[in-house]
Design a protein around this motif. Structure first.
Motif, short mmCIF file in Angstrom:
data_model
loop_
_atom_site.label_atom_id
_atom_site.label_comp_id
_atom_site.label_asym_id
_atom_site.label_seq_id
_atom_site.Cartn_x
_atom_site.Cartn_y
_atom_site.Cartn_z
N VAL A 148 57.26 17.22 55.37
CA VAL A 148 57.56 18.56 55.87
C VAL A 148 58.42 18.43 57.13
N ARG A 149 59.04 19.54 57.52
CA ARG A 149 59.78 19.62 58.77
C ARG A 149 59.20 20.76 59.58
N THR A 150 58.63 20.43 60.73
CA THR A 150 57.98 21.45 61.56
C THR A 150 58.85 21.81 62.76
N GLY A 151 58.28 22.56 63.69
CA GLY A 151 59.03 23.15 64.79
C GLY A 151 59.72 22.16 65.71
N ARG A 152 60.88 22.54 66.18
CA ARG A 152 61.66 21.74 67.12
C ARG A 152 61.17 21.95 68.55
N GLU A 153 61.76 21.23 69.49
CA GLU A 153 61.44 21.38 70.90
C GLU A 153 61.67 22.83 71.33
N GLY A 154 60.65 23.43 71.94
CA GLY A 154 60.74 24.82 72.38
C GLY A 154 60.30 25.81 71.33
N ASN A 155 60.16 25.37 70.07
CA ASN A 155 59.69 26.23 68.97
C ASN A 155 58.66 25.49 68.13
N GLY A 156 57.74 24.85 68.80
CA GLY A 156 56.77 24.01 68.09
C GLY A 156 55.85 24.79 67.17
N THR A 157 55.46 24.15 66.08
CA THR A 157 54.46 24.71 65.18
C THR A 157 53.11 24.66 65.91
N ARG A 158 52.44 25.80 66.03
CA ARG A 158 51.21 25.89 66.81
C ARG A 158 50.04 25.21 66.08
N THR A 159 49.25 24.50 66.83
CA THR A 159 48.13 23.75 66.25
C THR A 159 46.87 24.60 66.19
N GLY A 160 45.90 24.09 65.41
CA GLY A 160 44.60 24.74 65.32
C GLY A 160 44.29 25.26 63.93
N SER A 161 43.15 25.94 63.82
CA SER A 161 42.69 26.50 62.54
C SER A 161 43.30 27.88 62.33
N LYS A 162 43.81 28.12 61.13
CA LYS A 162 44.46 29.38 60.79
C LYS A 162 44.11 29.77 59.36
N ARG A 163 44.56 30.94 58.96
CA ARG A 163 44.38 31.39 57.57
C ARG A 163 45.66 32.05 57.08
N ILE A 164 45.94 31.85 55.80
CA ILE A 164 47.08 32.54 55.20
C ILE A 164 46.75 34.03 55.12
N TYR A 165 47.66 34.86 55.64
CA TYR A 165 47.38 36.30 55.68
C TYR A 165 48.42 37.13 54.94
N TRP A 166 49.58 36.53 54.62
CA TRP A 166 50.61 37.28 53.91
C TRP A 166 51.52 36.32 53.16
N ARG A 167 51.87 36.72 51.92
CA ARG A 167 52.71 35.86 51.08
C ARG A 167 53.89 36.66 50.55
N SER A 168 55.05 35.99 50.47
CA SER A 168 56.25 36.65 49.97
C SER A 168 57.08 35.62 49.22
N ALA A 169 57.13 35.75 47.90
CA ALA A 169 57.74 34.73 47.05
C ALA A 169 59.25 34.59 47.28
N ASP A 170 59.92 35.70 47.57
CA ASP A 170 61.38 35.65 47.77
C ASP A 170 61.71 36.29 49.11
N HIS A 171 61.14 35.73 50.15
CA HIS A 171 61.24 36.33 51.48
C HIS A 171 62.62 36.11 52.09
N TRP A 172 63.06 37.13 52.85
CA TRP A 172 64.30 37.03 53.60
C TRP A 172 63.99 37.25 55.07
#
Length: 238
Positions: A148-172
């Motif tokens: 995978v490719r996660t967040g860059r410097e200044g836009n890091g992917t936040r750590t911790g426990s989360k849940r999927i709350y919304w899905r969009s198959a062809d999101h823009w």
């Protein structure tokens, strides 16, 4: 010259040519055998040096992990190196050999260190340090690990426990004006989604977990709203 003399001369010339030919064959054959035998029969000499990853490599190979190089340790390491095309294959427990073993460990059990929860049912795990993700049920890995490719410097992917709350198959994305196929949001605007380019390309995402299209599609089929996501580690360079 008489007919008899011509006959003897012809025979002598023929014998000479035959002798030269046989001599050439006789010389060539031993050289070929010698070269062939040397290439396949002579193995590199085993080193007596202790490598920087000696204990880790010994443990991986099921050897006594005492951190000291023995002839048996060297032969086991050398055999692994030869089977995996690692050069030089002299039985030295160096970084290249250990990296290959770590890759095998990750393929066998990406959660070997136990950092992703195993008591929360289905979890999509994201290891920022290794830049991999996988889906597990308890201790059983159901899919992955995948890059995978996660967040860059200044836009890091936040750590911790989360849940999927919304899905969009062809999101823009109206924010970045780009397609985000198979988007599954788990933390604000951060989501799993496919990208068209390489997941190995720098510098990284704006916080999302970028995936290859086939992997993102599989995640889409395996995960649903309410499923757990756990992000840990730190991306190198951030």
């Amino acid at each position: 010259m008489s007919a008899e003399a011509k006959k003897r001369a012809t025979g002598t010339a023929l014998a000479r040519r035959l002798g030269v030919l046989l001599g050439a064959v006789g010389l060539a054959a031993p050289l070929t055998l010698a070269v062939g035998g040397t290439a396949h029969a002579t193995a590199p000499t085993c080193t007596t040096r202790t490598g920087p990853h000696q204990k880790d490599v010994e443990k991986f190979l099921g050897r006594p992990a005492d951190g000291r190089q023995s002839p048996e340790d060297c032969r086991a390491i050398q055999d692994y190196q030869m089977r995996h095309g690692i050069r030089p294959d002299i039985g030295y427990a160096g970084p290249v050999t250990w990296a290959a073993m770590q890759e095998e460990i990750t393929r066998r059990d990406p959660n070997a260190a136990g950092k992703c929860p195993v008591d929360e049912g289905r979890v999509a795990c994201v290891d920022l340090t290794r830049q991999i993700s996988w889906v597990q049920d308890g201790r059983s890995v159901r899919f992955g690990p995948v890059p995978v490719r996660t967040g860059r410097e200044g836009n890091g992917t936040r750590t911790g426990s989360k849940r999927i709350y919304w899905r969009s198959a062809d999101h823009w994305s109206t924010l970045y004006n780009v397609r985000m196929p198979y988007a599954q949001f788990f933390d604000g605007g951060q989501a799993f989604h496919a990208i068209e380019g390489s997941v190995w390309s720098p510098p990284g995402s704006h916080g999302c977990v970028n995936m290859r299209a086939s992997d993102a599609k599989t995640y889409w089929s395996m995960l649903h709203n309410g499923d757990n996501v756990f992000v840990y580690g730190r991306k190198p360079g951030t």
